[in-house]
Design a protein around this motif. Structure first.
Motif, PDB file in Angstrom:
ATOM      1  N   ILE A 256      -5.395 -73.531   4.528  1.00 17.38           N
ATOM      2  CA  ILE A 256      -4.525 -72.825   3.498  1.00 17.38           C
ATOM      3  C   ILE A 256      -3.141 -72.929   3.763  1.00 17.38           C
ATOM      4  CG2 ILE A 256      -4.306 -70.332   2.374  1.00 17.38           C
ATOM      5  CD1 ILE A 256      -7.266 -71.619   2.293  1.00 17.38           C
ATOM      6  N   TYR A 257      -2.531 -73.266   2.839  1.00 16.55           N
ATOM      7  CA  TYR A 257      -0.934 -73.184   2.753  1.00 16.55           C
ATOM      8  C   TYR A 257      -0.331 -72.263   1.880  1.00 16.55           C
ATOM      9  CZ  TYR A 257       3.683 -74.960   1.822  1.00 16.55           C
ATOM     10  OH  TYR A 257       5.205 -75.096   1.711  1.00 16.55           O
ATOM     11  N   ASP A 258       0.508 -71.395   2.650  1.00 22.29           N
ATOM     12  CA  ASP A 258       1.276 -70.513   2.184  1.00 22.29           C
ATOM     13  C   ASP A 258       2.774 -70.733   1.841  1.00 22.29           C
ATOM     14  OD1 ASP A 258       2.794 -68.210   1.333  1.00 22.29           O
ATOM     15  OD2 ASP A 258       1.414 -66.641   2.564  1.00 22.29           O
ATOM     16  N   SER A 259       2.980 -71.167   0.649  1.00 20.34           N
ATOM     17  CA  SER A 259       4.534 -71.577   0.472  1.00 20.34           C
ATOM     18  C   SER A 259       5.473 -70.528   0.586  1.00 20.34           C
ATOM     19  CB  SER A 259       4.408 -72.401  -1.068  1.00 20.34           C
ATOM     20  OG  SER A 259       4.147 -71.378  -1.890  1.00 20.34           O
ATOM     21  N   ILE A 260       5.157 -69.371   0.527  1.00 21.04           N
ATOM     22  CA  ILE A 260       6.270 -68.276   0.826  1.00 21.04           C
ATOM     23  C   ILE A 260       6.465 -68.014   1.785  1.00 21.04           C
ATOM     24  CG2 ILE A 260       6.717 -65.827   0.225  1.00 21.04           C
ATOM     25  CD1 ILE A 260       4.711 -65.925  -2.274  1.00 21.04           C
ATOM     26  N   LYS A 261       5.148 -67.958   2.770  1.00 20.80           N
ATOM     27  CA  LYS A 261       5.775 -67.700   4.188  1.00 20.80           C
ATOM     28  C   LYS A 261       6.058 -69.099   4.959  1.00 20.80           C
ATOM     29  CE  LYS A 261       2.905 -63.537   4.629  1.00 20.80           C
ATOM     30  NZ  LYS A 261       1.859 -62.873   5.145  1.00 20.80           N
ATOM     31  N   GLY A 262       5.790 -70.324   4.364  1.00 20.11           N
ATOM     32  CA  GLY A 262       5.925 -71.648   5.075  1.00 20.11           C
ATOM     33  C   GLY A 262       4.926 -71.879   6.199  1.00 20.11           C
ATOM     34  N   HIS A 263       3.979 -71.180   6.066  1.00 18.55           N
ATOM     35  CA  HIS A 263       2.986 -71.659   7.084  1.00 18.55           C
ATOM     36  C   HIS A 263       1.483 -71.982   6.645  1.00 18.55           C
ATOM     37  CE1 HIS A 263       1.891 -67.226   7.488  1.00 18.55           C
ATOM     38  NE2 HIS A 263       1.175 -67.927   6.570  1.00 18.55           N
ATOM     39  N   VAL A 264       0.810 -72.636   7.371  1.00 16.67           N
ATOM     40  CA  VAL A 264      -0.642 -72.867   7.166  1.00 16.67           C
ATOM     41  C   VAL A 264      -1.605 -71.930   8.033  1.00 16.67           C
ATOM     42  CG1 VAL A 264      -0.372 -75.254   6.354  1.00 16.67           C
ATOM     43  CG2 VAL A 264      -0.855 -74.827   8.742  1.00 16.67           C
ATOM     44  N   ARG A 265      -2.598 -71.813   7.773  1.00 16.55           N
ATOM     45  CA  ARG A 265      -3.715 -70.842   8.461  1.00 16.55           C
ATOM     46  C   ARG A 265      -4.909 -71.642   8.432  1.00 16.55           C
ATOM     47  NH1 ARG A 265       0.307 -69.624  10.620  1.00 16.55           N
ATOM     48  NH2 ARG A 265       0.848 -67.478  11.123  1.00 16.55           N
ATOM     49  N   PHE A 266      -6.032 -71.552   9.227  1.00 16.80           N
ATOM     50  CA  PHE A 266      -7.237 -72.245   9.012  1.00 16.80           C
ATOM     51  C   PHE A 266      -8.113 -71.173   8.769  1.00 16.80           C
ATOM     52  CE2 PHE A 266      -5.792 -75.216  12.371  1.00 16.80           C
ATOM     53  CZ  PHE A 266      -4.623 -75.799  11.566  1.00 16.80           C
ATOM     54  N   ILE A 267      -9.296 -71.266   8.007  1.00 14.26           N
ATOM     55  CA  ILE A 267     -10.341 -70.493   7.568  1.00 14.26           C
ATOM     56  C   ILE A 267     -11.710 -71.081   8.084  1.00 14.26           C
ATOM     57  CG2 ILE A 267      -9.057 -69.311   6.001  1.00 14.26           C
ATOM     58  CD1 ILE A 267     -10.789 -71.000   3.943  1.00 14.26           C
ATOM     59  N   ASP A 268     -12.776 -70.163   8.189  1.00 16.68           N
ATOM     60  CA  ASP A 268     -14.286 -70.577   8.443  1.00 16.68           C
ATOM     61  C   ASP A 268     -14.144 -70.996   9.833  1.00 16.68           C
ATOM     62  OD1 ASP A 268     -14.644 -70.203   5.707  1.00 16.68           O
ATOM     63  OD2 ASP A 268     -15.116 -72.014   5.174  1.00 16.68           O
ATOM     64  N   TYR A 269     -14.789 -70.241  10.492  1.00 17.57           N
ATOM     65  CA  TYR A 269     -14.798 -70.396  12.146  1.00 17.57           C
ATOM     66  C   TYR A 269     -16.347 -70.421  12.431  1.00 17.57           C
ATOM     67  CZ  TYR A 269     -10.519 -68.147  10.758  1.00 17.57           C
ATOM     68  OH  TYR A 269      -9.402 -67.808  10.150  1.00 17.57           O
ATOM     69  N   GLU A 270     -17.359 -71.155  11.759  1.00 19.44           N
ATOM     70  CA  GLU A 270     -18.689 -71.076  12.067  1.00 19.44           C
ATOM     71  C   GLU A 270     -18.747 -71.891  13.229  1.00 19.44           C
ATOM     72  OE1 GLU A 270     -21.274 -70.763   8.021  1.00 19.44           O
ATOM     73  OE2 GLU A 270     -19.963 -72.350   8.234  1.00 19.44           O
ATOM     74  N   TYR A 271     -17.925 -73.011  13.190  1.00 23.86           N
ATOM     75  CA  TYR A 271     -18.202 -74.062  14.322  1.00 23.86           C
ATOM     76  C   TYR A 271     -17.161 -73.927  15.514  1.00 23.86           C
ATOM     77  CZ  TYR A 271     -21.356 -75.817  10.818  1.00 23.86           C
ATOM     78  OH  TYR A 271     -22.243 -75.921   9.957  1.00 23.86           O
ATOM     79  N   ALA A 272     -16.307 -72.903  15.529  1.00 26.32           N
ATOM     80  CA  ALA A 272     -15.192 -72.912  16.523  1.00 26.32           C
ATOM     81  C   ALA A 272     -15.713 -72.666  17.719  1.00 26.32           C
ATOM     82  CB  ALA A 272     -14.252 -71.562  15.887  1.00 26.32           C
ATOM     83  N   GLY A 273     -15.058 -73.041  18.661  1.00 23.14           N
ATOM     84  CA  GLY A 273     -15.455 -72.814  20.215  1.00 23.14           C
ATOM     85  C   GLY A 273     -14.610 -73.784  21.157  1.00 23.14           C
ATOM     86  N   TYR A 274     -14.914 -73.598  22.477  1.00 21.65           N
ATOM     87  CA  TYR A 274     -14.251 -74.400  23.332  1.00 21.65           C
ATOM     88  C   TYR A 274     -14.710 -76.036  23.299  1.00 21.65           C
ATOM     89  CZ  TYR A 274     -11.928 -70.399  25.255  1.00 21.65           C
ATOM     90  OH  TYR A 274     -10.920 -69.355  25.048  1.00 21.65           O
ATOM     91  N   ASN A 275     -13.976 -76.882  23.212  1.00 16.90           N
ATOM     92  CA  ASN A 275     -14.381 -78.222  22.836  1.00 16.90           C
ATOM     93  C   ASN A 275     -13.328 -79.231  23.580  1.00 16.90           C
ATOM     94  OD1 ASN A 275     -16.023 -79.999  22.373  1.00 16.90           O
ATOM     95  ND2 ASN A 275     -16.310 -79.614  20.102  1.00 16.90           N
ATOM     96  N   TYR A 276     -13.685 -80.334  23.275  1.00 14.91           N
ATOM     97  CA  TYR A 276     -12.631 -81.529  23.751  1.00 14.91           C
ATOM     98  C   TYR A 276     -11.399 -81.382  22.771  1.00 14.91           C
ATOM     99  CZ  TYR A 276     -16.098 -83.266  26.694  1.00 14.91           C
ATOM    100  OH  TYR A 276     -17.274 -83.485  27.680  1.00 14.91           O
TER     101      TYR A 276
END
Length: 305
Positions: A256-276
């Motif tokens: 997700i890109y927020d043009s006002i704040k000038g940053h991106v954020r990631f969504i949907d963490y179903e598969y998140a975790g420690y990995n290579y």
């Protein structure tokens, strides 16, 4: 360069330290043990503060009634007749609807209903822990609650990216910065194990008996696939890619890109975790590279003689 099991092995390899099969790396030992323990993933982030839970089940084929019941719990001051809704259709496995009152959607609750049988592959308790961990590092929106077959969280202002956006230097630098930030999240002194092999084993266990006979000419036999997985683990585990906290599913629509704040954020963490770390980077490119035409304007034309 390493080669598949079906091809002759080279006598020497500049990046592999071991050339004989390692019993500890054979496919199935750790993974089968984990699968027998309710298919839980390797230990993830430490448990955070409890999240509100409501014993409400939302019908995935008729989301609005259940979503409005949840809104009554989360936003009791909202008048039901004033609640607006907006459905998002970009998701592959889950169903998502936004509930809000004001036009600017500054206070907006997202209700996400899990896809059918996704719990066979996704550890939902671990997903909630990942959500809270990322929120603690300002990398995720607020998690409002969980319910029987989903969760509710804060709407993140901005736009979901498309493949053509990823090639813009201004944006891919922001993506790299956000990914690097997530990769610095530590495991509180423990030595995390990559979830890659556990996930692959779980997925393979689920699908190996579901392969359509009509695909038998194109899909290798189960025994061949098992040998290839064992070979992959044997060799890729030796490359010493750092094990870090990863998103593991960084397709364009999850950025997700927020043009006002000038940053991106990631969504949907179903598969998140420690990995290579290399997997998270490589998977990001793999998720979008084949969706941009080779003749895309601005790309250099390569000719072969």
């Amino acid at each position: 360069m390493a080669v598949p099991p079906s091809a002759p092995q080279p006598r020497a390899s500049f990046h592999l330290r071991r050339h004989t099969p390692c019993p500890q790396c054979s496919w199935g030992m750790e993974e089968k043990a984990a699968a027998s323990a309710s298919c839980r993933e390797p230990p993830g982030p430490p448990r955070a503060a409890a999240v509100a839970y409501f014993g409400i089940s939302v019908d995935p084929d008729d989301i609005l009634p259940g979503a409005l019941r949840l809104i009554q719990e989360l936003r009791p001051h909202w008048k039901p007749e004033q609640v607006r809704t907006k459905r998002f259709t970009d998701g592959i496995t889950n169903k998502l609807v936004a509930c809000y009152v004001e036009e600017d959607m500054q206070d907006c609750v997202l209700v996400r209903v899990y896809g059918e049988r996704t719990e066979l592959l996704v550890d939902r308790e671990n997903e909630v822990r990942n959500f809270q961990l990322l929120r603690a590092h300002s990398c995720a929106p607020k998690l409002y609650c969980t319910f029987q077959n989903g969760l509710c969280y804060e709407y993140m202002q901005g736009v979901a990216l498309e493949p053509e956006h990823i090639r813009e230097p201004r944006l891919f630098r922001l993506i790299a910065l956000e990914m690097a930030k997530i990769h610095t999240i530590h495991a509180n002194g423990s030595l995390p194990k990559p979830i890659l092999w556990h996930k692959m084993h779980n997925y393979f266990t689920l699908v190996k008996n579901e392969i359509n006979p009509s695909l038998s000419a194109d899909v290798p036999k189960v025994e061949v696939l098992e040998r290839e997985l064992a070979w992959l683990k044997e060799h890729l585990s030796q490359l010493e890619s750092p094990v870090v906290f990863c998103h593991n599913d960084l397709l364009c629509k999850n950025i997700i890109y927020d043009s006002i704040k000038g940053h991106v954020r990631f969504i949907d963490y179903e598969y998140a975790g420690y990995n290579y770390q290399a997997f998270d980077i490589g998977n990001h490119f793999n998720e979008f590279a084949d969706r941009v035409p080779l003749c895309h304007p601005g790309w250099s034309t390569v000719t072969q003689s």
